[in-house]
Design a protein around this motif. Structure first.
Motif, PDB file in Angstrom:
ATOM      1  N   GLY A  26       0.815  -1.221   0.000  1.00  0.00           N
ATOM      2  CA  GLY A  26       0.000   0.000   0.000  1.00  0.00           C
ATOM      3  C   GLY A  26       0.835   1.251   0.000  1.00  0.00           C
ATOM      4  O   GLY A  26       0.385   2.271  -0.471  1.00  0.00           O
ATOM      5  N   THR A  27       2.056   1.226   0.513  1.00  0.00           N
ATOM      6  CA  THR A  27       2.933   2.400   0.407  1.00  0.00           C
ATOM      7  C   THR A  27       4.199   1.979  -0.326  1.00  0.00           C
ATOM      8  O   THR A  27       4.979   1.181   0.189  1.00  0.00           O
ATOM      9  N   ARG A  28       4.358   2.494  -1.549  1.00  0.00           N
ATOM     10  CA  ARG A  28       5.550   2.142  -2.334  1.00  0.00           C
ATOM     11  C   ARG A  28       6.650   3.158  -2.089  1.00  0.00           C
ATOM     12  O   ARG A  28       6.382   4.345  -1.986  1.00  0.00           O
ATOM     13  N   VAL A  29       7.890   2.676  -2.002  1.00  0.00           N
ATOM     14  CA  VAL A  29       9.056   3.563  -1.900  1.00  0.00           C
ATOM     15  C   VAL A  29       9.698   3.581  -3.278  1.00  0.00           C
ATOM     16  O   VAL A  29      10.054   2.537  -3.811  1.00  0.00           O
ATOM     17  N   ILE A  30       9.794   4.781  -3.854  1.00  0.00           N
ATOM     18  CA  ILE A  30      10.146   4.881  -5.266  1.00  0.00           C
ATOM     19  C   ILE A  30      11.374   5.763  -5.462  1.00  0.00           C
ATOM     20  O   ILE A  30      11.514   6.806  -4.809  1.00  0.00           O
ATOM     21  N   LYS A  31      12.259   5.329  -6.350  1.00  0.00           N
ATOM     22  CA  LYS A  31      13.426   6.147  -6.712  1.00  0.00           C
ATOM     23  C   LYS A  31      12.955   7.362  -7.507  1.00  0.00           C
ATOM     24  O   LYS A  31      12.131   7.220  -8.415  1.00  0.00           O
ATOM     25  N   PRO A  32      13.472   8.547  -7.229  1.00  0.00           N
ATOM     26  CA  PRO A  32      12.928   9.746  -7.899  1.00  0.00           C
ATOM     27  C   PRO A  32      13.551   9.999  -9.273  1.00  0.00           C
ATOM     28  O   PRO A  32      13.899  11.123  -9.593  1.00  0.00           O
ATOM     29  N   ALA A  53       5.332   8.016 -12.034  1.00  0.00           N
ATOM     30  CA  ALA A  53       4.426   7.237 -11.173  1.00  0.00           C
ATOM     31  C   ALA A  53       3.764   8.158 -10.144  1.00  0.00           C
ATOM     32  O   ALA A  53       2.568   8.030  -9.859  1.00  0.00           O
ATOM     33  N   ALA A  54       4.534   9.111  -9.600  1.00  0.00           N
ATOM     34  CA  ALA A  54       3.969  10.033  -8.609  1.00  0.00           C
ATOM     35  C   ALA A  54       2.934  10.959  -9.257  1.00  0.00           C
ATOM     36  O   ALA A  54       1.908  11.284  -8.645  1.00  0.00           O
ATOM     37  N   VAL A  55       3.191  11.378 -10.490  1.00  0.00           N
ATOM     38  CA  VAL A  55       2.223  12.224 -11.209  1.00  0.00           C
ATOM     39  C   VAL A  55       0.917  11.448 -11.431  1.00  0.00           C
ATOM     40  O   VAL A  55      -0.180  11.982 -11.197  1.00  0.00           O
ATOM     41  N   ARG A  56       1.026  10.176 -11.838  1.00  0.00           N
ATOM     42  CA  ARG A  56      -0.191   9.358 -12.036  1.00  0.00           C
ATOM     43  C   ARG A  56      -0.948   9.221 -10.719  1.00  0.00           C
ATOM     44  O   ARG A  56      -2.181   9.288 -10.686  1.00  0.00           O
ATOM     45  N   ALA A  84      11.270  17.817  -5.869  1.00  0.00           N
ATOM     46  CA  ALA A  84      10.008  18.555  -5.737  1.00  0.00           C
ATOM     47  C   ALA A  84       9.725  19.344  -7.019  1.00  0.00           C
ATOM     48  O   ALA A  84       8.599  19.335  -7.546  1.00  0.00           O
ATOM     49  N   ARG A  85      10.746  19.987  -7.529  1.00  0.00           N
ATOM     50  CA  ARG A  85      10.558  20.780  -8.761  1.00  0.00           C
ATOM     51  C   ARG A  85      10.178  19.885  -9.940  1.00  0.00           C
ATOM     52  O   ARG A  85       9.301  20.233 -10.735  1.00  0.00           O
ATOM     53  N   GLY A  86      10.845  18.739 -10.041  1.00  0.00           N
ATOM     54  CA  GLY A  86      10.542  17.805 -11.123  1.00  0.00           C
ATOM     55  C   GLY A  86       9.101  17.332 -11.046  1.00  0.00           C
ATOM     56  O   GLY A  86       8.384  17.276 -12.060  1.00  0.00           O
ATOM     57  N   LEU A  87       8.666  17.005  -9.838  1.00  0.00           N
ATOM     58  CA  LEU A  87       7.290  16.513  -9.657  1.00  0.00           C
ATOM     59  C   LEU A  87       6.273  17.610  -9.975  1.00  0.00           C
ATOM     60  O   LEU A  87       5.298  17.387 -10.704  1.00  0.00           O
ATOM     61  N   LEU A  88       6.502  18.822  -9.450  1.00  0.00           N
ATOM     62  CA  LEU A  88       5.545  19.920  -9.661  1.00  0.00           C
ATOM     63  C   LEU A  88       5.487  20.319 -11.130  1.00  0.00           C
ATOM     64  O   LEU A  88       4.403  20.591 -11.662  1.00  0.00           O
ATOM     65  N   ALA A  89       6.642  20.327 -11.793  1.00  0.00           N
ATOM     66  CA  ALA A  89       6.657  20.691 -13.213  1.00  0.00           C
ATOM     67  C   ALA A  89       5.929  19.630 -14.031  1.00  0.00           C
ATOM     68  O   ALA A  89       5.135  19.947 -14.921  1.00  0.00           O
ATOM     69  N   ALA A  90       6.164  18.363 -13.725  1.00  0.00           N
ATOM     70  CA  ALA A  90       5.529  17.284 -14.497  1.00  0.00           C
ATOM     71  C   ALA A  90       4.030  17.226 -14.234  1.00  0.00           C
ATOM     72  O   ALA A  90       3.247  16.931 -15.142  1.00  0.00           O
ATOM     73  N   PHE A  91       3.620  17.516 -12.997  1.00  0.00           N
ATOM     74  CA  PHE A  91       2.178  17.492 -12.690  1.00  0.00           C
ATOM     75  C   PHE A  91       1.490  18.707 -13.312  1.00  0.00           C
ATOM     76  O   PHE A  91       0.349  18.622 -13.763  1.00  0.00           O
ATOM     77  N   GLY A  92       2.172  19.836 -13.314  1.00  0.00           N
ATOM     78  CA  GLY A  92       1.674  21.017 -14.029  1.00  0.00           C
ATOM     79  C   GLY A  92       0.600  21.806 -13.298  1.00  0.00           C
ATOM     80  O   GLY A  92       0.098  22.802 -13.825  1.00  0.00           O
ATOM     81  N   GLY A 129       1.381   2.484   4.899  1.00  0.00           N
ATOM     82  CA  GLY A 129       0.057   1.881   4.784  1.00  0.00           C
ATOM     83  C   GLY A 129      -1.066   2.911   4.701  1.00  0.00           C
ATOM     84  O   GLY A 129      -2.199   2.565   4.385  1.00  0.00           O
ATOM     85  N   ARG A 130      -0.778   4.181   4.986  1.00  0.00           N
ATOM     86  CA  ARG A 130      -1.827   5.222   4.963  1.00  0.00           C
ATOM     87  C   ARG A 130      -1.723   6.110   3.729  1.00  0.00           C
ATOM     88  O   ARG A 130      -2.611   6.929   3.489  1.00  0.00           O
ATOM     89  N   ILE A 131      -0.601   5.999   2.999  1.00  0.00           N
ATOM     90  CA  ILE A 131      -0.406   6.829   1.805  1.00  0.00           C
ATOM     91  C   ILE A 131       0.060   5.939   0.658  1.00  0.00           C
ATOM     92  O   ILE A 131       0.469   4.798   0.884  1.00  0.00           O
ATOM     93  N   ASP A 132       0.004   6.436  -0.576  1.00  0.00           N
ATOM     94  CA  ASP A 132       0.278   5.576  -1.728  1.00  0.00           C
ATOM     95  C   ASP A 132       1.765   5.365  -1.979  1.00  0.00           C
ATOM     96  O   ASP A 132       2.186   4.240  -2.239  1.00  0.00           O
ATOM     97  N   LEU A 133       2.550   6.438  -1.928  1.00  0.00           N
ATOM     98  CA  LEU A 133       3.966   6.253  -2.234  1.00  0.00           C
ATOM     99  C   LEU A 133       4.843   7.344  -1.613  1.00  0.00           C
ATOM    100  O   LEU A 133       4.346   8.406  -1.208  1.00  0.00           O
ATOM    101  N   VAL A 134       6.121   7.044  -1.541  1.00  0.00           N
ATOM    102  CA  VAL A 134       7.139   8.005  -1.123  1.00  0.00           C
ATOM    103  C   VAL A 134       8.217   8.039  -2.190  1.00  0.00           C
ATOM    104  O   VAL A 134       8.776   6.995  -2.532  1.00  0.00           O
ATOM    105  N   LEU A 135       8.516   9.222  -2.710  1.00  0.00           N
ATOM    106  CA  LEU A 135       9.704   9.393  -3.548  1.00  0.00           C
ATOM    107  C   LEU A 135      10.882   9.544  -2.598  1.00  0.00           C
ATOM    108  O   LEU A 135      10.929  10.496  -1.810  1.00  0.00           O
ATOM    109  N   ASP A 136      11.826   8.599  -2.644  1.00  0.00           N
ATOM    110  CA  ASP A 136      12.949   8.625  -1.698  1.00  0.00           C
ATOM    111  C   ASP A 136      14.104   9.421  -2.287  1.00  0.00           C
ATOM    112  O   ASP A 136      14.869   8.913  -3.103  1.00  0.00           O
ATOM    113  N   GLY A 137      14.229  10.672  -1.856  1.00  0.00           N
ATOM    114  CA  GLY A 137      15.306  11.537  -2.343  1.00  0.00           C
ATOM    115  C   GLY A 137      16.375  11.763  -1.294  1.00  0.00           C
ATOM    116  O   GLY A 137      17.102  12.746  -1.358  1.00  0.00           O
TER     117      GLY A 137
END
Ligand code: TXA
Ligand code: MG
Length: 329
Positions: free
Chosen positions: A6-12, A19-22, A130-138, A166-174
Protein backbone atom coordinates in the motif's frame (compact mmCIF):
# COMPACT_ATOMS: atom_id res chain seq x y z
CA UNK A 1 13.92 -0.15 3.47
CA UNK A 2 10.59 -1.99 3.10
CA UNK A 3 7.09 -0.61 3.25
CA UNK A 4 3.84 -2.39 4.09
CA UNK A 5 1.72 -3.19 1.05
CA UNK A 6 0.00 0.00 0.00
CA UNK A 7 2.93 2.40 0.41
CA UNK A 8 5.55 2.14 -2.33
CA UNK A 9 9.06 3.56 -1.90
CA UNK A 10 10.15 4.88 -5.27
CA UNK A 11 13.43 6.15 -6.71
CA UNK A 12 12.93 9.75 -7.90
CA UNK A 13 14.12 9.13 -11.47
CA UNK A 14 11.96 9.92 -14.54
CA UNK A 15 9.90 6.74 -14.09
CA UNK A 16 9.43 7.49 -10.39
CA UNK A 17 8.28 11.06 -11.04
CA UNK A 18 5.86 9.73 -13.69
CA UNK A 19 4.43 7.24 -11.17
CA UNK A 20 3.97 10.03 -8.61
CA UNK A 21 2.22 12.22 -11.21
CA UNK A 22 -0.19 9.36 -12.04
CA UNK A 23 -0.83 8.91 -8.32
CA UNK A 24 -1.65 12.62 -7.79
CA UNK A 25 -3.82 12.74 -10.92
CA UNK A 26 -5.81 9.74 -9.63
CA UNK A 27 -6.48 11.54 -6.32
CA UNK A 28 -3.75 9.65 -4.44
CA UNK A 29 -1.27 10.74 -1.77
CA UNK A 30 2.42 10.96 -2.72
CA UNK A 31 5.16 12.00 -0.27
CA UNK A 32 8.16 13.78 -1.75
CA UNK A 33 11.35 15.48 -0.55
CA UNK A 34 11.68 19.26 -0.47
CA UNK A 35 14.75 21.18 0.68
CA UNK A 36 13.03 21.73 4.06
CA UNK A 37 11.19 18.52 5.06
CA UNK A 38 9.24 15.77 3.24
CA UNK A 39 5.79 16.91 2.11
CA UNK A 40 2.66 14.77 1.73
CA UNK A 41 1.32 15.82 -1.67
CA UNK A 42 -2.22 15.82 -3.04
CA UNK A 43 -3.79 17.53 -6.08
CA UNK A 44 -4.70 20.98 -4.71
CA UNK A 45 -7.85 21.06 -6.84
CA UNK A 46 -9.20 17.71 -5.63
CA UNK A 47 -11.26 18.11 -2.45
CA UNK A 48 -11.66 14.35 -1.92
CA UNK A 49 -7.91 13.75 -2.17
CA UNK A 50 -7.40 16.54 0.38
CA UNK A 51 -9.96 14.98 2.72
CA UNK A 52 -7.98 11.70 2.52
CA UNK A 53 -4.79 13.64 3.21
CA UNK A 54 -6.22 15.10 6.43
CA UNK A 55 -7.39 11.62 7.44
CA UNK A 56 -3.94 10.09 6.76
CA UNK A 57 -2.24 12.74 8.92
CA UNK A 58 -4.95 12.74 11.56
CA UNK A 59 -5.09 16.53 11.15
CA UNK A 60 -8.19 18.56 12.02
CA UNK A 61 -9.79 20.19 9.00
CA UNK A 62 -9.35 23.76 10.17
CA UNK A 63 -5.60 23.63 9.60
CA UNK A 64 -4.89 25.20 6.17
CA UNK A 65 -2.31 23.73 3.76
CA UNK A 66 0.51 25.27 1.71
CA UNK A 67 0.04 25.14 -2.10
CA UNK A 68 3.31 24.25 -3.86
CA UNK A 69 4.03 25.43 -7.40
CA UNK A 70 6.74 24.93 -10.04
CA UNK A 71 6.56 28.48 -11.45
CA UNK A 72 5.81 31.84 -9.85
CA UNK A 73 3.22 32.49 -12.60
CA UNK A 74 1.17 29.62 -11.12
CA UNK A 75 1.35 31.29 -7.71
CA UNK A 76 0.16 34.62 -9.13
CA UNK A 77 -2.89 32.89 -10.61
CA UNK A 78 -3.88 31.69 -7.14
CA UNK A 79 -3.05 34.70 -4.98
CA UNK A 80 -2.67 38.45 -5.22
CA UNK A 81 0.97 39.60 -5.08
CA UNK A 82 1.53 43.20 -3.99
CA UNK A 83 4.96 44.87 -4.20
CA UNK A 84 6.16 43.28 -0.97
CA UNK A 85 5.14 39.78 -2.06
CA UNK A 86 6.78 40.31 -5.47
CA UNK A 87 9.99 41.46 -3.83
CA UNK A 88 10.14 38.46 -1.49
CA UNK A 89 9.31 35.97 -4.26
CA UNK A 90 11.99 37.49 -6.49
CA UNK A 91 14.57 37.27 -3.70
CA UNK A 92 13.81 33.84 -2.21
CA UNK A 93 11.97 31.64 -4.74
CA UNK A 94 12.65 28.89 -5.39
CA UNK A 95 13.53 28.29 -1.75
CA UNK A 96 12.34 27.72 1.83
CA UNK A 97 9.98 30.72 2.10
CA UNK A 98 6.17 30.47 2.14
CA UNK A 99 4.18 33.62 1.32
CA UNK A 100 0.64 34.10 2.64
CA UNK A 101 -1.27 36.44 0.32
CA UNK A 102 -4.96 37.26 -0.36
CA UNK A 103 -6.45 34.54 -2.55
CA UNK A 104 -7.74 35.42 -6.02
CA UNK A 105 -11.38 35.02 -7.01
CA UNK A 106 -10.50 32.37 -9.62
CA UNK A 107 -8.27 30.38 -7.22
CA UNK A 108 -8.52 26.67 -8.16
CA UNK A 109 -7.35 25.32 -4.80
CA UNK A 110 -10.13 23.38 -3.04
CA UNK A 111 -11.79 25.31 -0.20
CA UNK A 112 -11.05 22.43 2.15
CA UNK A 113 -7.30 23.08 1.78
CA UNK A 114 -7.76 26.77 2.67
CA UNK A 115 -9.82 26.01 5.76
CA UNK A 116 -12.22 28.82 4.95
CA UNK A 117 -9.55 31.56 4.97
CA UNK A 118 -9.49 34.29 2.32
CA UNK A 119 -5.70 34.09 2.18
CA UNK A 120 -3.55 31.38 0.61
CA UNK A 121 -0.08 30.07 1.57
CA UNK A 122 2.17 29.62 -1.49
CA UNK A 123 5.61 28.13 -1.85
CA UNK A 124 7.97 27.34 -4.73
CA UNK A 125 10.42 24.71 -3.44
CA UNK A 126 14.01 24.47 -4.67
CA UNK A 127 14.62 20.72 -4.24
CA UNK A 128 15.14 19.10 -7.66
CA UNK A 129 12.76 16.20 -6.92
CA UNK A 130 10.01 18.55 -5.74
CA UNK A 131 10.56 20.78 -8.76
CA UNK A 132 10.54 17.80 -11.12
CA UNK A 133 7.29 16.51 -9.66
CA UNK A 134 5.54 19.92 -9.66
CA UNK A 135 6.66 20.69 -13.21
CA UNK A 136 5.53 17.28 -14.50
CA UNK A 137 2.18 17.49 -12.69
CA UNK A 138 1.67 21.02 -14.03
CA UNK A 139 -0.81 22.06 -11.33
CA UNK A 140 -0.50 23.18 -7.69
CA UNK A 141 0.09 20.47 -5.09
CA UNK A 142 -0.90 20.92 -1.46
CA UNK A 143 1.66 19.41 0.89
CA UNK A 144 1.81 19.55 4.67
CA UNK A 145 4.82 17.94 6.31
CA UNK A 146 4.52 14.15 5.81
CA UNK A 147 4.16 13.20 9.49
CA UNK A 148 1.26 12.17 11.70
CA UNK A 149 -0.27 15.25 13.27
CA UNK A 150 1.65 16.31 16.39
CA UNK A 151 4.86 14.44 15.47
CA UNK A 152 8.09 16.08 14.37
CA UNK A 153 8.50 16.69 10.63
CA UNK A 154 10.20 13.97 8.54
CA UNK A 155 13.60 14.73 7.04
CA UNK A 156 14.11 11.39 5.30
CA UNK A 157 11.94 8.71 3.68
CA UNK A 158 12.26 6.35 6.66
CA UNK A 159 10.66 8.99 8.92
CA UNK A 160 7.74 9.27 6.49
CA UNK A 161 7.23 5.50 6.54
CA UNK A 162 7.50 5.36 10.33
CA UNK A 163 4.50 7.71 10.56
CA UNK A 164 2.44 6.99 7.46
CA UNK A 165 3.21 3.53 6.06
CA UNK A 166 0.06 1.88 4.78
CA UNK A 167 -1.83 5.22 4.96
CA UNK A 168 -0.41 6.83 1.80
CA UNK A 169 0.28 5.58 -1.73
CA UNK A 170 3.97 6.25 -2.23
CA UNK A 171 7.14 8.00 -1.12
CA UNK A 172 9.70 9.39 -3.55
CA UNK A 173 12.95 8.62 -1.70
CA UNK A 174 15.31 11.54 -2.34
CA UNK A 175 17.48 11.01 0.73
CA UNK A 176 17.89 13.52 3.56
CA UNK A 177 16.43 17.04 3.26
CA UNK A 178 19.27 19.60 3.14
CA UNK A 179 17.66 22.37 5.25
CA UNK A 180 15.87 20.10 7.74
CA UNK A 181 13.47 22.76 9.10
CA UNK A 182 10.14 23.81 7.61
CA UNK A 183 9.88 26.93 5.47
CA UNK A 184 9.71 30.40 6.97
CA UNK A 185 6.12 31.70 6.64
CA UNK A 186 5.56 35.42 6.04
CA UNK A 187 2.17 37.10 5.68
CA UNK A 188 3.08 39.31 2.70
CA UNK A 189 0.26 41.85 2.66
CA UNK A 190 -0.51 44.99 4.68
CA UNK A 191 2.38 45.12 7.12
CA UNK A 192 4.49 41.96 6.50
CA UNK A 193 4.51 39.60 9.49
CA UNK A 194 6.62 36.61 10.45
CA UNK A 195 4.10 33.80 11.06
CA UNK A 196 6.65 30.97 11.47
CA UNK A 197 10.45 31.17 11.67
CA UNK A 198 12.04 28.59 9.35
CA UNK A 199 14.58 27.85 6.63
CA UNK A 200 15.15 31.48 5.58
CA UNK A 201 16.46 33.45 8.59
CA UNK A 202 14.46 36.56 9.56
CA UNK A 203 17.52 38.81 9.00
CA UNK A 204 17.76 37.88 5.31
CA UNK A 205 14.10 38.78 4.77
CA UNK A 206 14.43 42.06 6.69
CA UNK A 207 17.45 43.02 4.56
CA UNK A 208 15.41 42.56 1.37
CA UNK A 209 12.43 44.49 2.79
CA UNK A 210 14.63 47.23 4.24
CA UNK A 211 12.77 47.12 7.58
CA UNK A 212 11.94 44.81 10.48
CA UNK A 213 9.24 42.14 10.17
CA UNK A 214 6.34 42.40 12.58
CA UNK A 215 5.77 39.32 14.74
CA UNK A 216 2.33 37.77 14.26
CA UNK A 217 0.28 37.76 17.44
CA UNK A 218 -0.64 34.14 18.03
CA UNK A 219 -3.88 33.59 19.90
CA UNK A 220 -4.20 30.04 21.21
CA UNK A 221 -7.83 29.64 20.21
CA UNK A 222 -7.48 30.92 16.64
CA UNK A 223 -3.85 31.04 15.59
CA UNK A 224 -2.96 32.53 12.21
CA UNK A 225 -0.65 29.61 11.49
CA UNK A 226 -2.15 26.68 13.40
CA UNK A 227 1.17 24.81 13.21
CA UNK A 228 2.33 27.40 15.75
CA UNK A 229 0.34 25.88 18.62
CA UNK A 230 2.61 25.40 21.64
CA UNK A 231 3.35 21.67 21.56
CA UNK A 232 2.93 21.00 17.85
CA UNK A 233 6.32 19.29 17.57
CA UNK A 234 6.19 17.33 20.80
CA UNK A 235 8.13 14.06 21.03
CA UNK A 236 7.17 11.49 23.71
CA UNK A 237 10.17 12.32 25.92
CA UNK A 238 10.22 15.46 28.09
CA UNK A 239 12.69 18.10 26.91
CA UNK A 240 14.86 20.08 29.32
CA UNK A 241 16.20 23.13 27.48
CA UNK A 242 19.47 25.07 27.99
CA UNK A 243 21.01 22.18 29.92
CA UNK A 244 24.62 22.63 31.00
CA UNK A 245 24.84 19.14 32.52
CA UNK A 246 23.03 15.88 31.84
CA UNK A 247 21.33 13.69 34.49
CA UNK A 248 22.08 9.93 34.49
CA UNK A 249 18.58 8.97 33.23
CA UNK A 250 18.45 11.57 30.44
CA UNK A 251 19.43 11.44 26.77
CA UNK A 252 21.49 14.38 25.46
CA UNK A 253 20.89 16.58 22.45
CA UNK A 254 24.25 18.33 22.20
CA UNK A 255 25.39 21.41 20.28
CA UNK A 256 29.12 22.11 20.04
CA UNK A 257 31.45 20.24 22.40
CA UNK A 258 29.17 17.91 24.44
CA UNK A 259 28.92 17.94 28.23
CA UNK A 260 30.22 14.90 30.18
CA UNK A 261 28.25 11.66 29.72
CA UNK A 262 28.19 8.30 31.45
CA UNK A 263 28.87 5.14 29.39
CA UNK A 264 26.03 4.17 27.08
CA UNK A 265 24.04 7.36 27.63
CA UNK A 266 22.08 8.16 24.43
CA UNK A 267 23.50 11.24 22.70
CA UNK A 268 23.17 13.00 19.35
CA UNK A 269 25.08 16.15 18.44
CA UNK A 270 23.28 18.76 16.31
CA UNK A 271 26.65 20.15 15.21
CA UNK A 272 29.90 19.33 16.99
CA UNK A 273 31.50 22.39 15.33
CA UNK A 274 28.62 24.68 16.38
CA UNK A 275 27.28 25.32 12.88
CA UNK A 276 23.59 26.38 12.86
CA UNK A 277 22.93 25.25 9.28
CA UNK A 278 24.19 21.75 10.11
CA UNK A 279 22.20 21.83 13.37
CA UNK A 280 18.95 22.67 11.55
CA UNK A 281 19.46 19.81 9.10
CA UNK A 282 19.93 17.36 12.01
CA UNK A 283 17.27 18.65 14.43
CA UNK A 284 14.25 16.46 13.65
CA UNK A 285 16.15 13.23 12.92
CA UNK A 286 18.14 13.60 16.15
CA UNK A 287 14.95 14.31 18.16
CA UNK A 288 13.36 11.19 16.65
CA UNK A 289 16.43 9.06 17.39
CA UNK A 290 16.67 10.19 21.03
CA UNK A 291 12.92 9.73 21.51
CA UNK A 292 13.28 6.18 20.14
CA UNK A 293 16.08 5.45 22.66
CA UNK A 294 13.33 5.21 25.28
CA UNK A 295 14.80 7.86 27.59
CA UNK A 296 12.05 9.62 29.54
CA UNK A 297 13.78 12.98 29.19
CA UNK A 298 16.15 14.71 26.79
CA UNK A 299 18.56 17.38 28.00
CA UNK A 300 19.10 19.97 25.26
CA UNK A 301 22.19 22.18 25.26
CA UNK A 302 21.88 25.89 24.52
CA UNK A 303 21.63 26.86 20.83
CA UNK A 304 22.41 30.52 19.99
CA UNK A 305 19.33 32.44 18.86
CA UNK A 306 20.85 33.97 15.72
CA UNK A 307 20.27 33.12 12.03
CA UNK A 308 18.65 29.66 11.76
CA UNK A 309 18.97 29.41 15.56
CA UNK A 310 15.68 31.34 15.89
CA UNK A 311 13.78 28.59 14.03
CA UNK A 312 15.67 25.81 15.86
CA UNK A 313 14.83 27.34 19.26
CA UNK A 314 11.21 27.86 18.18
CA UNK A 315 10.86 24.12 17.39
CA UNK A 316 12.68 23.12 20.59
CA UNK A 317 10.39 25.34 22.70
CA UNK A 318 7.33 23.74 21.09
CA UNK A 319 8.75 20.26 21.60
CA UNK A 320 9.37 21.13 25.27
CA UNK A 321 5.88 22.57 25.93
CA UNK A 322 3.86 20.49 28.41
CA UNK A 323 1.45 18.10 26.65
CA UNK A 324 -1.47 19.64 28.57
CA UNK A 325 -1.02 22.75 26.44
CA UNK A 326 -1.25 20.66 23.27
CA UNK A 327 -4.17 21.06 20.95
CA UNK A 328 -2.62 18.54 18.58
CA UNK A 329 -3.15 19.86 15.07
O1 TXA B 1 8.63 23.56 4.62
C1 TXA B 1 7.40 23.51 4.59
O2 TXA B 1 6.68 24.52 4.64
C2 TXA B 1 6.77 22.11 4.49
C3 TXA B 1 7.11 21.54 3.11
C4 TXA B 1 6.46 20.20 2.86
O3 TXA B 1 6.77 22.47 2.10
N1 TXA B 1 5.35 22.18 4.69
C5 TXA B 1 4.80 22.44 5.91
O4 TXA B 1 3.41 22.36 5.90
O5 TXA B 1 5.45 22.68 6.89
P1 TXA B 1 2.56 22.26 7.23
O6 TXA B 1 1.16 22.00 6.77
O7 TXA B 1 3.13 21.24 8.15
O8 TXA B 1 2.66 23.69 7.84
C6 TXA B 1 2.06 24.76 7.14
C7 TXA B 1 1.69 25.87 8.09
C8 TXA B 1 0.61 25.48 9.07
O9 TXA B 1 1.00 25.96 10.35
C9 TXA B 1 -0.59 26.23 8.54
O10 TXA B 1 -1.48 26.55 9.56
C10 TXA B 1 0.04 27.46 7.92
O11 TXA B 1 1.18 26.94 7.29
N2 TXA B 1 -0.83 28.10 6.92
C11 TXA B 1 -1.30 27.58 5.78
N3 TXA B 1 -2.10 28.46 5.14
C12 TXA B 1 -2.12 29.58 5.90
C13 TXA B 1 -2.77 30.86 5.79
N4 TXA B 1 -3.56 31.16 4.76
N5 TXA B 1 -2.57 31.74 6.78
C14 TXA B 1 -1.76 31.46 7.81
N6 TXA B 1 -1.12 30.28 7.99
C15 TXA B 1 -1.31 29.35 7.04
MG1 MG C 1 3.71 20.21 9.83
Amino acid sequence: MTAEPGTRVIKPDAAGIAAAVRCLAAGGLAAFPTETVYGLGADAGNGEAIARLYAAKGRPRFNPLISHVAESSQARALGHFDDVAEKLAAAFWPGPLTLVVPKRAGCTVADLALAGLDTIALRMPAHPVARGLLAAFGKPVVAPSANRSGHVSPTDAAHVLADLRGRIDLVLDGGACPVGLESTIVAAFDRPKLLRPGGVPRGQIERVLGHALADAPIADDKPLAPGMLPSHYAPKAKLRLNADAVHPDEALLAFGPPVALKDGQPVRNLSPRGDLVEAAANLFSHLRALDASGAGAIAVMNVPNEGLGEAINDRLARAAAPKSESKRV
